[in-house]
Design an enzyme around this catalytic site. Structure first.
Site, PDB file in Angstrom:
ATOM      1  N   ASN A 172      -4.228  24.949 -52.197  1.00  0.00           N
ATOM      2  CA  ASN A 172      -3.778  25.732 -51.047  1.00  0.00           C
ATOM      3  C   ASN A 172      -4.942  26.450 -50.370  1.00  0.00           C
ATOM      4  OD1 ASN A 172      -1.947  27.169 -49.281  1.00  0.00           O
ATOM      5  ND2 ASN A 172      -2.161  28.935 -50.628  1.00  0.00           N
TER       6      ASN A 172
ATOM      7  N   HIS B  28       2.046  27.568 -47.152  1.00  0.00           N
ATOM      8  CA  HIS B  28       2.672  27.365 -45.838  1.00  0.00           C
ATOM      9  C   HIS B  28       2.655  25.888 -45.453  1.00  0.00           C
ATOM     10  CE1 HIS B  28       2.176  31.704 -45.344  1.00  0.00           C
ATOM     11  NE2 HIS B  28       2.839  31.643 -44.196  1.00  0.00           N
TER      12      HIS B  28
END
Length: 222
Positions: A124, A93
């Site tokens: 991430n 994201h």
């Protein structure tokens, strides 16, 4: 009449300010309810994703559903969920789901594939996640912040999927503090990171020269 003109001037000023803080780059501008992005068709992901983050948005009750989906607002078509399948990279994201808890629409919109970028899993789920959490803590202390996140298309790690989604070599996150008129910028490599997050703080000019995303005038806008 004078009162009406004054009111219209205030509304125009607020609207102009809201647009002025957005960065400048190539790409198609796509607006969702709580964030705006610039889509790069060649790299099949955003050049940047920008949003105003408030305490209310973080403290909402919307539940994460993991409903990843193509973005219908991208005129050329966004990357797809299939592009990431079996690639070995996470759907990272740029605008975090945990920052979009204000309502279920905001949470759902954060799962558009236009908001995703291929990230090394250890990155991430490691320092990128830690940096997102740090931004939320800073928001609670300051009530509201402006945040811009994006990939840097240098030292690339190849492509994934049918749509040939580029795997960036770096990611940046720029944070604006309205009250202090202060900017905090991070530039991190897309790999497992052992060092502390603040090791990767850089001047804003470095982000601009490295990423071709420009932030001129941001401090004045805030």
């Amino acid at each position: 009449m004078k009162r009406t003109l004054t009111f219209l001037f205030i509304l125009f000023s607020i609207a102009a300010q809201a647009q002025y803080w957005l960065p400048k780059s190539s790409g198609e501008i796509v607006k969702h309810k709580y964030y705006t992005l610039s889509y790069n068709e060649e790299e099949e992901q955003a050049n940047w994703v920008a949003y105003k983050l408030t305490s209310k948005m973080i403290q909402g009750l919307a539940e994460r559903k993991n409903n990843f989906k193509a973005d219908p607002k991208v005129s050329t078509g966004s990357a797809s969920l299939a592009d990431y399948k079996g690639s070995g990279y996470d759907r990272g994201h740029l605008c975090p789901a945990a920052s979009m808890k204000i309502d279920q629409q905001a949470m759902s919109d954060s799962f558009y594939m236009s908001n995703m970028s291929p990230q090394v899993p250890a990155f991430n789920r490691g320092k990128w996640k830690s940096l997102e959490a740090k931004v939320r803590k800073l928001t609670l202390k300051n009530d509201s912040l402006y945040v811009v996140s994006g990939p840097v298309f240098k030292n690339m790690k190849g492509e994934i999927g049918h749509n040939k989604v580029s795997v960036p070599g770096y990611y940046f996150k720029v944070i604006f503090f309205p009250r202090q008129k202060k900017t905090l910028a991070y530039l991190l490599p897309n790999r497992k990171i052992e060092k502390e997050i603040d090791t990767f703080i850089v001047p804003l000019d470095s982000i601009q020269s490295f990423s071709n995303v420009y932030f001129k005038g941001f401090d004045n806008a805030l």
